[in-house]
Structure formats: C-alpha cells, structure tokens
Design a protein around this motif. Structure first.
Motif, PDB file in Angstrom:
ATOM      1  N   UNK A  10       7.235   8.193   8.610  1.00 34.01           N
ATOM      2  CA  UNK A  10       5.951   8.315   7.934  1.00 34.01           C
ATOM      3  C   UNK A  10       5.157   9.416   8.625  1.00 34.01           C
ATOM      4  N   UNK A  11       4.724  10.420   7.862  1.00 32.83           N
ATOM      5  CA  UNK A  11       3.896  11.477   8.418  1.00 32.83           C
ATOM      6  C   UNK A  11       2.434  11.068   8.264  1.00 32.83           C
ATOM      7  N   UNK A  12       1.851  10.568   9.352  1.00 34.40           N
ATOM      8  CA  UNK A  12       0.485  10.057   9.312  1.00 34.40           C
ATOM      9  C   UNK A  12      -0.560  11.162   9.208  1.00 34.40           C
ATOM     10  N   UNK A  96       1.291  -2.031   4.320  1.00 31.06           N
ATOM     11  CA  UNK A  96       2.209  -2.720   3.423  1.00 31.06           C
ATOM     12  C   UNK A  96       3.146  -1.720   2.744  1.00 31.06           C
ATOM     13  N   UNK A  97       4.369  -2.153   2.471  1.00 35.73           N
ATOM     14  CA  UNK A  97       5.255  -1.367   1.618  1.00 35.73           C
ATOM     15  C   UNK A  97       4.789  -1.539   0.176  1.00 35.73           C
ATOM     16  N   UNK A  98       4.559  -0.420  -0.504  1.00 39.67           N
ATOM     17  CA  UNK A  98       3.936  -0.457  -1.816  1.00 39.67           C
ATOM     18  C   UNK A  98       4.716   0.379  -2.818  1.00 39.67           C
ATOM     19  N   UNK A  99       4.595   0.005  -4.078  1.00 42.33           N
ATOM     20  CA  UNK A  99       5.187   0.794  -5.167  1.00 42.33           C
ATOM     21  C   UNK A  99       4.100   1.257  -6.119  1.00 42.33           C
ATOM     22  N   UNK A 100       4.056   2.553  -6.352  1.00 44.32           N
ATOM     23  CA  UNK A 100       3.157   3.151  -7.332  1.00 44.32           C
ATOM     24  C   UNK A 100       3.882   3.266  -8.662  1.00 44.32           C
ATOM     25  N   UNK A 101       3.270   2.716  -9.719  1.00 41.98           N
ATOM     26  CA  UNK A 101       3.842   2.805 -11.061  1.00 41.98           C
ATOM     27  C   UNK A 101       2.788   3.362 -12.015  1.00 41.98           C
ATOM     28  N   UNK A 102       3.260   3.942 -13.110  1.00 40.39           N
ATOM     29  CA  UNK A 102       2.365   4.460 -14.136  1.00 40.39           C
ATOM     30  C   UNK A 102       2.714   3.817 -15.468  1.00 40.39           C
ATOM     31  N   UNK A 103       1.700   3.268 -16.150  1.00 36.65           N
ATOM     32  CA  UNK A 103       1.925   2.632 -17.445  1.00 36.65           C
ATOM     33  C   UNK A 103       0.849   3.074 -18.425  1.00 36.65           C
ATOM     34  N   UNK A 104       1.199   3.062 -19.696  1.00 37.38           N
ATOM     35  CA  UNK A 104       0.233   3.324 -20.761  1.00 37.38           C
ATOM     36  C   UNK A 104      -0.034   2.006 -21.487  1.00 37.38           C
ATOM     37  N   UNK A 105      -1.222   1.443 -21.322  1.00 38.73           N
ATOM     38  CA  UNK A 105      -1.518   0.149 -21.951  1.00 38.73           C
ATOM     39  C   UNK A 105      -1.233   0.173 -23.452  1.00 38.73           C
ATOM     40  N   UNK A 226       3.518  11.310  -7.249  1.00 43.68           N
ATOM     41  CA  UNK A 226       4.639  10.787  -8.007  1.00 43.68           C
ATOM     42  C   UNK A 226       4.779   9.279  -7.855  1.00 43.68           C
ATOM     43  N   UNK A 227       5.244   8.634  -8.935  1.00 47.96           N
ATOM     44  CA  UNK A 227       5.588   7.221  -8.840  1.00 47.96           C
ATOM     45  C   UNK A 227       6.670   7.021  -7.777  1.00 47.96           C
ATOM     46  N   UNK A 228       6.658   5.867  -7.165  1.00 44.58           N
ATOM     47  CA  UNK A 228       7.688   5.582  -6.164  1.00 44.58           C
ATOM     48  C   UNK A 228       7.149   4.696  -5.062  1.00 44.58           C
ATOM     49  N   UNK A 229       7.857   4.663  -3.960  1.00 41.33           N
ATOM     50  CA  UNK A 229       7.546   3.783  -2.834  1.00 41.33           C
ATOM     51  C   UNK A 229       6.783   4.528  -1.751  1.00 41.33           C
ATOM     52  N   UNK A 230       5.767   3.856  -1.206  1.00 41.41           N
ATOM     53  CA  UNK A 230       4.885   4.441  -0.198  1.00 41.41           C
ATOM     54  C   UNK A 230       4.561   3.378   0.851  1.00 41.41           C
ATOM     55  N   UNK A 252       3.544   9.071   2.236  1.00 41.84           N
ATOM     56  CA  UNK A 252       4.897   9.293   1.754  1.00 41.84           C
ATOM     57  C   UNK A 252       5.898   8.888   2.820  1.00 41.84           C
ATOM     58  N   UNK A 253       7.082   8.505   2.370  1.00 39.55           N
ATOM     59  CA  UNK A 253       8.136   8.028   3.261  1.00 39.55           C
ATOM     60  C   UNK A 253       9.325   8.971   3.179  1.00 39.55           C
ATOM     61  N   UNK A 254       9.837   9.396   4.310  1.00 34.21           N
ATOM     62  CA  UNK A 254      11.004  10.244   4.335  1.00 34.21           C
ATOM     63  C   UNK A 254      12.161   9.498   5.015  1.00 34.21           C
ATOM     64  N   UNK A 255      13.388  10.051   4.865  1.00 32.07           N
ATOM     65  CA  UNK A 255      14.590   9.406   5.391  1.00 32.07           C
ATOM     66  C   UNK A 255      14.699   7.979   4.872  1.00 32.07           C
TER      67      UNK A 255
END
Length: 258
Positions: A10-12, A96-105, A226-230, A252-255
C-alpha cells in the motif's frame, strides 16, 4: 511511504479522499430540508475572533452543522434506535479491505432503486477473500453531487433486499454517494437501514443487531477512480453522537495476490 500487509503493498503517500468538505458557502451539499452550515467568528462585545478584523490574534470560529444533512458522514445503528448508541463507541477499527463498485439505479415506478441483483453481480467476482466494506458509486456520477440540494428530489436508494444481501455477505461498512440508503419519503420505515443493521425493533433492540456496523453517506468518488479492491481508512471525529462527519480515504493495492 510503502506499507506491507500480508501479500499486499500500500502506497500511503497516494491517498484517494472520497469525502465532501463542509463549507459555509452555497457550494455545500444539503439534504433533509435544512439550511447551509454556519462557520462564523465568536463575538464578545466589540471583540471578534477573526484576525482580518484586526482585534484578535487568532481565528476563533463557531461551527453549526448537521452531520446527516451537510456532507459526508458515518453513522451507527444509534441513528434509528430508541436507546443511545454512539458512532465513537461503535467504530473502533479504521482500516478495512473494501470493494468499490459502480451501479446505475433502476427505474421502478417513480423511483430509482439499487437492487440486490445489481449488487450481487458485482460482488460475486474474484477479489479479497474477506471484503469488509462496500463503496457504492451511482450513475450518472456528476460533479454536482458535491454541491447538490437533495431536499424533496427523491434521490435513488437501496432496496431492502440489497441491504439484506450486503449484510448476509458479512459486509460491516457500507458507503454510498447518496444522502440516504433509504427512500426520502418512506413514512419512517427505514427498510434498508434496518436490514443492514439487522434491527428488528427500534424500541427494543434484538441481541443480534449489528452494533459495530456503519453506514457512510454522501461520499463522492471521481470517475477516474476504477472499480476494484482498495484499503479503506474510515476516519471520524470523536463525537458521542449517532453520527459524525467523516473522511473515508482509499489506498490502491499493488502486488495483489489471492
């Protein structure tokens, strides 16, 4: 600064702030039929707590705001219960490990609703074995979310079934870019709030209600993220109140390795 967590790096030094700042201008977002925040110097007689006025060596402001209606805030189940519960006592961990998602209601009658099917589709993909938080970005994702006046506009909301699915997925922290996870005019039903916190009776709290789960509303996630895990850092002020203004920050998470 690079931090290592298990197999992740994690690049803080590159935080992604998804909070909306609180101001006393017309640019501040507003919900729930209230006026904009007030930030003004303390006045004692002819003394004014403002350096530019020439009578004070410090800026010394009072701030009047409502955490639910004036911007990014994090709340605990004390928001809907008869008994008092504090966000400061409920939220004791902050990464916390988190997931970003995008939705159109989806259009349902006169409403736009985020459905269980939309959430389950994006959640059932490879990622962390233990996702602790979900961050929901809604479309259209316009910059005016940062200054929108939501009162009496019937914003989109989360269906009860979607909130149950998120709870049953063992997600502890729900973040969304809307003023509420529930319908603006819902006759006090608060179906999504109750479903996520597993509150069956707001006057007599059930033993399996989720005391350590939180909801964060009125965030803003720019389109370029971007959507994904952070990694999520969920920061609050230490208010003994059901809710606090908050500053959720993503990294953002690398490796990344499963």
């Amino acid at each position: 600064m690079i931090a290592k967590i298990s197999n992740f790096e994690i690049d803080l030094s590159k935080p992604i702030d998804i909070s909306i700042p609180l101001t006393n201008t017309e640019e501040n977002p507003i919900a729930w039929y209230i006026e904009k925040p007030a930030i003004e110097p303390v006045v004692f007689g002819d003394w004014i707590g403002k350096v530019s006025e020439g009578k004070s060596s410090t800026n010394f402001n009072n701030i009047f705001f409502n955490p639910h209606g004036h911007g990014t805030h994090t709340e605990c189940l004390g928001h809907i219960t008869k008994d008092f519960y504090s966000i400061n006592q409920s939220l004791k961990k902050f990464f916390f490990f988190a997931r970003l998602i995008t939705v159109e209601p989806e259009k349902m009658g006169e409403d736009f609703v985020i459905t269980k099917e939309q959430i389950s589709k994006v959640m059932n993909v490879s990622g962390f074995s233990k996702t602790e938080a979900i961050i929901i970005r809604t479309l259209p994702n316009l910059k005016d979310k940062k200054s929108r006046k939501y009162s009496n506009t019937s914003p989109p909301y989360l269906s009860e079934e979607a909130a149950i699915f998120i709870r049953e997925s063992e997600i502890q922290h729900l973040l969304i870019d809307l003023p509420s996870v529930d319908r603006e005019h819902d006759e006090g039903k608060l179906l999504a709030h109750k479903a996520f916190w597993n509150v069956k009776d707001t006057h007599n709290l059930n033993s399996d209600a989720r005391l350590d789960a939180t909801i964060t509303e009125m965030i803003f996630v720019p389109n370029e993220i971007q959507d994904g895990d952070y990694l999520l850092n969920l920061q609050i002020a230490s208010f003994e109140n059901d809710a606090s203004p908050s500053k959720p920050v993503l990294y953002a998470i690398s490796n990344f390795q499963l």
